[in-house]
Design an enzyme around this catalytic site. Structure first.
Site, PDB file in Angstrom:
ATOM      1  N   HIS A 307      33.684 -15.338  88.862  1.00  0.00           N
ATOM      2  CA  HIS A 307      34.820 -15.012  89.642  1.00  0.00           C
ATOM      3  C   HIS A 307      35.106 -15.600  90.806  1.00  0.00           C
ATOM      4  O   HIS A 307      34.052 -16.395  91.333  1.00  0.00           O
ATOM      5  CB  HIS A 307      34.677 -13.407  90.248  1.00  0.00           C
ATOM      6  N   ASP A 364      36.217  -8.106  83.220  1.00  0.00           N
ATOM      7  CA  ASP A 364      36.395  -7.939  81.919  1.00  0.00           C
ATOM      8  C   ASP A 364      35.129  -7.987  81.073  1.00  0.00           C
ATOM      9  O   ASP A 364      35.218  -7.850  79.914  1.00  0.00           O
ATOM     10  CB  ASP A 364      36.910  -9.363  81.675  1.00  0.00           C
TER      11      ASP A 364
END
Ligand code: CMC
Length: 458
Positions: A307, A364
């Site tokens: 991320h 996710d």
């Protein structure tokens, strides 16, 4: 005395630049006067160091794995609030009173159905159309029905339009799914709450009602809530960019859907599930797959890992992992892909490639397994992300709309293309002649005269 930062330019000039401090003690150098005073702009590929705005909506500390909506830790909201209450918090800044909650629920219900003539647009898409393409197109089309004048006059109208958008994206998503499987589009029901109503429109048939379990409803509520906002990510920045040109709420939200679609952003949940399915079908071991990722020659990434902001852990992934375990236990689902996911996580968390790059599971990684357990087809995953992110986009649109001093977003660039060139006609270009700064021209062509006038095909 306000803090400043000092910048020394190559020609020796020194500029004092104000420092802006956020409420969580984040420090930024304000360069808004830089170009006017120095002629310089800044360059920051991928905006890794650029704060594009001041915002009061969401706070993230990526080093510590902190995510707060309007000051409330997401863990507390996940435990105590519904997605709809969280949406009101994001859009209006405070948790709703019981009366405000009731009123907004009423608006969601009243605005849940799609106009009859609007529904026929679904038939215009081919059966294989990706639901994200349907979603973005339909949100734009919906504006003509819900906000024909493009104007939001007052707070009351904004509340109605926000409820209509939040409610109808859910109806559009379910309708897109029903169209893709050739089943009749279901009407929303007036007696169901937000999440149940969505599951009803997805899975009920005219002759058989689908009744979701409490676990399914609660897992989807959590999924939506954890996706509700994430400060200046790719899609939200897109919404703000479009809104800054004073585009209407629906146009801005439709642009957000398009930005979300990519595999490095909202499309990653679909990509995770495809990756797990691929590993299982190929018979490859987790170790072999991780080696392939590290090798990089195939250009594959471990989807659902890494991320831009979180460098320790993604708090949303922690909550979803827990919810995923509970849901699969309650539903007694034994999905082999969950085992693969667990093994991948363990392998990556103990591997120096991932540790040194601070790559951890993101939101996710587990959400795909939850959605699969709920019976949501993989092409719909990113659409569900968009439903969840809608209140965040609305809140950011409002932040721009409410601040009349907002300037249109218009970055500068550093141009690296050709310098000024002389225009040559087609004959001269075909003969390889160039301008005085251009490429080398063969000697014999230098004397070639271009015809005075040519009739060229257009
Ligand atoms: N698998 C393998 N290597 C990776 C991964 C990954 N998932 N993510 C980053 N890297 C490596 C990358 O190759 C680079 O290595 P090196 O420095 O040796 O060249 C290093 O880590 C830094 O990567 P980056 O691409 O510069 O990092 P970024 O901040 O630009 O990208 C990211 C962030 C999320 C796009 C990226 O981590 C990624 O592609 N992850 C997989 C896709 C994914 O799961 N996306 C969902 C993000 S969460 C939902 C959302 O908010 O959008």
């Amino acid at each position: 005395m306000p803090e400043t930062a000092t910048l020394t330019l190559p020609d020796g000039r020194v500029l004092e630049l104000p420092v802006v401090v956020g409420t969580e003690n984040e420090h930024a150098i304000d360069i808004s006067r830089l170009r006017a005073e120095s002629g310089y702009v800044t360059i920051d590929d991928g905006y890794m160091n650029t704060g594009s705005c001041k915002s009061e909506i969401t706070f993230i500390d990526g080093e510590k794995g902190i995510l707060r909506y309007r000051g409330y830790p997401v863990e507390d909201l996940a435990k105590n609030c519904s997605f709809v209450e969280t949406s009101q918090l994001l859009i209006w800044g405070e948790l709703p009173s019981p009366e405000e909650r009731r009123h907004f629920s009423h608006l969601l219900t009243e605005n849940s159905a799609l106009p009859e003539d609007f529904r026929r647009h679904f038939a215009g898409f081919p059966v294989h159309a990706h639901p994200m393409s349907i979603m973005s197109a339909m949100i734009n089309a919906l504006q003509s029905y819900d906000l024909p004048g493009l104007i939001i006059d007052d707070e009351e109208e904004f509340e109605r339009v926000s409820a209509a958008l939040m409610s109808k994206v859910r109806t559009i998503a379910a309708a897109a799914y029903k169209s893709s499987v050739g089943e009749p589009i279901m009407y929303p029901r007036y007696d169901l709450r937000y999440v149940e109503n969505f599951l009803h429109m997805m899975f009920s048939r005219p002759y058989r009602d689908y009744v979701p379990s409490a676990e399914a409803t609660s897992a989807l509520n959590l999924f939506f809530l954890l996706h509700a906002d994430h400060e200046q990510n790719c899609s939200t920045s897109t919404v703000r960019m479009v809104a800054s040109g004073q585009a209407n709420l629906y146009a801005s939200a439709a642009a957000g859907v398009c930005a979300l679609w990519g595999r490095l952003h909202g499309g990653a949940n679909q990509a995770v599930m495809e990756m797990l399915t691929y590993i299982r079908a190929s018979g490859m071991s987790v170790k072999e797959y991780v080696a392939k990722v590290k090798d990089r020659s195939d250009g594959i990434r471990l989807m659902g890992f890494g991320h831009r902001v979180y460098r320790a852990f993604d708090p949303r992934a922690v909550l979803l992992k827990d919810a995923c375990d509970k849901l699969l236990n309650a539903m007694q689902i034994d999905d082999p892909r969950l085992d693969i996911a667990r093994q991948l996580e363990e392998a990556a968390l103990n591997d120096d490639y991932f540790i040194s790059r601070k790559l951890y599971p993101n939101v996710d990684f587990y959400s795909g397994i939850i959605l699969t357990a709920l019976g949501i087809p993989v092409e719909m995953f990113t659409v569900l992300f968009a439903i969840g992110r809608m209140p965040g986009w609305i809140a950011h649109w409002k932040e721009i709309y409410d601040a009349p001093q907002t300037k249109i977003y218009r970055p500068r660039q550093v141009y690296t293309g050709p310098v000024k060139r002389e225009w040559l006609n087609r004959f001269q270009r075909e003969k390889g002649m160039t301008d005085s700064r251009g490429f080398k021209v063969p000697e014999e062509l230098r004397t070639t005269q271009a015809p005075q006038s040519q009739s060229l095909p257009s």
